[in-house]
Design a protein around this motif. Structure first.
Motif, PDB file in Angstrom:
ATOM      1  N   GLU A  15       0.878  -1.166   0.000  1.00 60.77           N
ATOM      2  CA  GLU A  15       0.000   0.000   0.000  1.00 60.77           C
ATOM      3  C   GLU A  15       0.915   1.216   0.000  1.00 60.77           C
ATOM      4  O   GLU A  15       1.953   1.221   0.681  1.00 60.77           O
ATOM      5  CB  GLU A  15      -0.930   0.003   1.220  1.00 60.77           C
ATOM      6  CG  GLU A  15      -1.872  -1.194   1.284  1.00 60.77           C
ATOM      7  CD  GLU A  15      -2.858  -1.260   0.127  1.00 60.77           C
ATOM      8  OE1 GLU A  15      -3.234  -0.191  -0.401  1.00 60.77           O
ATOM      9  OE2 GLU A  15      -3.263  -2.377  -0.250  1.00 60.77           O
ATOM     10  N   THR A  44       4.735  -8.456   7.894  1.00 62.71           N
ATOM     11  CA  THR A  44       4.156  -7.182   7.488  1.00 62.71           C
ATOM     12  C   THR A  44       5.025  -6.037   7.994  1.00 62.71           C
ATOM     13  O   THR A  44       5.736  -6.174   8.994  1.00 62.71           O
ATOM     14  CB  THR A  44       2.733  -7.014   8.042  1.00 62.71           C
ATOM     15  OG1 THR A  44       2.771  -7.098   9.476  1.00 62.71           O
ATOM     16  CG2 THR A  44       1.800  -8.084   7.503  1.00 62.71           C
ATOM     17  N   HIS A  61      -6.098   2.948   2.411  1.00 57.50           N
ATOM     18  CA  HIS A  61      -5.435   1.946   3.268  1.00 57.50           C
ATOM     19  C   HIS A  61      -5.477   2.246   4.760  1.00 57.50           C
ATOM     20  O   HIS A  61      -5.063   1.417   5.571  1.00 57.50           O
ATOM     21  CB  HIS A  61      -3.987   1.723   2.828  1.00 57.50           C
ATOM     22  CG  HIS A  61      -3.173   2.968   2.660  1.00 57.50           C
ATOM     23  ND1 HIS A  61      -2.911   3.836   3.680  1.00 57.50           N
ATOM     24  CD2 HIS A  61      -2.536   3.467   1.564  1.00 57.50           C
ATOM     25  CE1 HIS A  61      -2.135   4.822   3.239  1.00 57.50           C
ATOM     26  NE2 HIS A  61      -1.898   4.628   1.949  1.00 57.50           N
ATOM     27  N   GLY A  62      -5.961   3.424   5.123  1.00 59.79           N
ATOM     28  CA  GLY A  62      -6.166   3.711   6.540  1.00 59.79           C
ATOM     29  C   GLY A  62      -4.957   4.223   7.296  1.00 59.79           C
ATOM     30  O   GLY A  62      -5.023   4.382   8.516  1.00 59.79           O
ATOM     31  N   THR A 149     -10.922  -7.288  -5.395  1.00 61.03           N
ATOM     32  CA  THR A 149     -12.234  -7.593  -4.820  1.00 61.03           C
ATOM     33  C   THR A 149     -13.131  -8.276  -5.853  1.00 61.03           C
ATOM     34  O   THR A 149     -13.896  -9.183  -5.514  1.00 61.03           O
ATOM     35  CB  THR A 149     -12.906  -6.308  -4.313  1.00 61.03           C
ATOM     36  OG1 THR A 149     -12.881  -5.308  -5.356  1.00 61.03           O
ATOM     37  CG2 THR A 149     -12.207  -5.768  -3.084  1.00 61.03           C
ATOM     38  N   ASP A 160     -11.090 -10.368   3.549  1.00 59.76           N
ATOM     39  CA  ASP A 160     -11.410  -9.506   4.675  1.00 59.76           C
ATOM     40  C   ASP A 160     -10.405  -8.364   4.706  1.00 59.76           C
ATOM     41  O   ASP A 160      -9.229  -8.545   4.392  1.00 59.76           O
ATOM     42  CB  ASP A 160     -11.335 -10.286   5.993  1.00 59.76           C
ATOM     43  CG  ASP A 160     -12.313 -11.453   6.010  1.00 59.76           C
ATOM     44  OD1 ASP A 160     -13.448 -11.272   5.531  1.00 59.76           O
ATOM     45  OD2 ASP A 160     -11.937 -12.543   6.493  1.00 59.76           O
ATOM     46  N   SER A 161     -10.858  -7.188   5.075  1.00 55.76           N
ATOM     47  CA  SER A 161      -9.970  -6.021   5.199  1.00 55.76           C
ATOM     48  C   SER A 161      -9.262  -5.710   3.893  1.00 55.76           C
ATOM     49  O   SER A 161      -8.032  -5.605   3.840  1.00 55.76           O
ATOM     50  CB  SER A 161      -8.935  -6.248   6.313  1.00 55.76           C
ATOM     51  OG  SER A 161      -9.564  -6.513   7.529  1.00 55.76           O
ATOM     52  N   HIS A 163      -7.569  -3.823   0.936  1.00 54.82           N
ATOM     53  CA  HIS A 163      -6.655  -2.688   0.929  1.00 54.82           C
ATOM     54  C   HIS A 163      -5.785  -2.629   2.175  1.00 54.82           C
ATOM     55  O   HIS A 163      -5.160  -1.608   2.453  1.00 54.82           O
ATOM     56  CB  HIS A 163      -7.380  -1.349   0.717  1.00 54.82           C
ATOM     57  CG  HIS A 163      -8.087  -1.271  -0.601  1.00 54.82           C
ATOM     58  ND1 HIS A 163      -7.416  -1.342  -1.802  1.00 54.82           N
ATOM     59  CD2 HIS A 163      -9.397  -1.154  -0.903  1.00 54.82           C
ATOM     60  CE1 HIS A 163      -8.299  -1.255  -2.790  1.00 54.82           C
ATOM     61  NE2 HIS A 163      -9.501  -1.153  -2.272  1.00 54.82           N
ATOM     62  N   SER A 164      -5.711  -3.734   2.919  1.00 53.59           N
ATOM     63  CA  SER A 164      -4.611  -3.903   3.862  1.00 53.59           C
ATOM     64  C   SER A 164      -3.656  -4.882   3.192  1.00 53.59           C
ATOM     65  O   SER A 164      -4.092  -5.845   2.557  1.00 53.59           O
ATOM     66  CB  SER A 164      -5.090  -4.436   5.217  1.00 53.59           C
ATOM     67  OG  SER A 164      -5.583  -5.744   5.109  1.00 53.59           O
ATOM     68  N   ALA A 167      -4.001  -8.756   4.025  1.00 53.58           N
ATOM     69  CA  ALA A 167      -5.210  -9.402   3.503  1.00 53.58           C
ATOM     70  C   ALA A 167      -5.144  -9.537   1.988  1.00 53.58           C
ATOM     71  O   ALA A 167      -5.516 -10.576   1.422  1.00 53.58           O
ATOM     72  CB  ALA A 167      -6.441  -8.601   3.912  1.00 53.58           C
ATOM     73  N   ASP A 168      -4.670  -8.504   1.319  1.00 54.86           N
ATOM     74  CA  ASP A 168      -4.613  -8.535  -0.141  1.00 54.86           C
ATOM     75  C   ASP A 168      -3.592  -9.557  -0.639  1.00 54.86           C
ATOM     76  O   ASP A 168      -3.836 -10.250  -1.635  1.00 54.86           O
ATOM     77  CB  ASP A 168      -4.265  -7.147  -0.693  1.00 54.86           C
ATOM     78  CG  ASP A 168      -5.430  -6.165  -0.572  1.00 54.86           C
ATOM     79  OD1 ASP A 168      -6.494  -6.561  -0.073  1.00 54.86           O
ATOM     80  OD2 ASP A 168      -5.259  -4.991  -0.970  1.00 54.86           O
TER      81      ASP A 168
END
Length: 242
Positions: A15, A44, A61-62, A149, A160-161, A163-164, A167-168
């Motif tokens: 990200e 990560t 991505h938060g 997605t 789940d989640s 754009h983290s 998870a991607d």
């Protein structure tokens, strides 16, 4: 020899601060190894990219600038460690799965150059699986989007989640596994042959997209920005030539 989808896969996802491979920076990264009848192993990273994270990117991505500065590690360390994790996989023949691979590998390559880290491509010869390229080749006329997605929905893979990075990366591996395990024309190919086929398919897909832009009113100027190289866009030459 066993089909590639029965063995280990290494998912890779980033990200970033934006979508320009020449100027944008890594914010989060994940390298996950899964499959092959071994436990999933995930690493990560959160980096302080050294620049402001635009609001639009943070919404995806938060990760805000403030969070990255407070909790992120120095970008040079993150870039070196992500590269080392990919080299580890490539050296033992584990294919690296990356959705829209040319983006992630090129961003990482430019970050290596920025921080003086020896690039993945200078240390190993990775074999890459790109679910986006594979899916577009196998089902070119299917309507709808081709984002991760969309592919997860089509191939019935849980995501789940979105754009983290972690998870991607795992979801991309699951999509690649689903493609290989259900479509024998792809699943039975040797990895080196499948890699070279994707180079060709990605170029064809990019050329088709550029042609679409050229004949679409209002999008003609986007055609020149479409790149055909995969899985790594070569660095610009001095003077700005590509």
């Amino acid at each position: 020899m066993s089909p590639w989808y029965t063995g280990r896969l290494a998912g890779f996802d980033l990200e970033t601060t934006g979508v320009d491979v020449e100027t944008d920076r890594i914010v989060t990264a994940c390298v996950v190894q899964c499959g092959g009848k071994h436990p999933t192993r995930s690493a990560t990273w959160l980096a302080d990219p050294g620049v402001e994270i635009p609001e639009d990117a943070a919404k995806v991505h938060g990760i805000t600038t403030q969070k990255a500065r407070a909790e992120g590690r120095p970008a040079a360390e993150v870039v070196a460690e992500v590269t080392a994790a990919l080299v580890e996989a490539a050296e033992v023949g584990v294919p690296i799965v990356a959705m829209n691979a040319a983006f992630d590998f090129t961003i990482l390559d430019r970050e290596c150059a920025r921080y003086g880290v020896t690039s993945l491509w200078a240390q190993a010869v990775p074999l890459v699986l790109d679910p986006r390229v594979l899916d577009k080749h196998l089902d070119p006329y299917r309507r709808g989007g081709r984002k991760l997605t969309d592919l997860c929905r089509h191939y019935k893979v849980a995501l789940d989640s979105a754009h983290s990075a972690d998870a991607d990366a795992l979801a991309a591996c699951r999509v690649a596994w689903r493609i290989g395990s259900t479509l024998p024309d792809v699943g039975r190919l040797p990895l080196d042959e499948l890699h070279e086929l994707q180079v060709k398919w990605a170029a064809q897909q990019a050329a088709s997209l550029a042609a679409h832009f050229r004949r679409t009113p209002g999008k003609e100027d986007q055609a020149d920005g479409v790149r055909t190289e995969w899985p790594l866009i070569p660095a610009p030459r001095e003077g700005g030539d590509r």
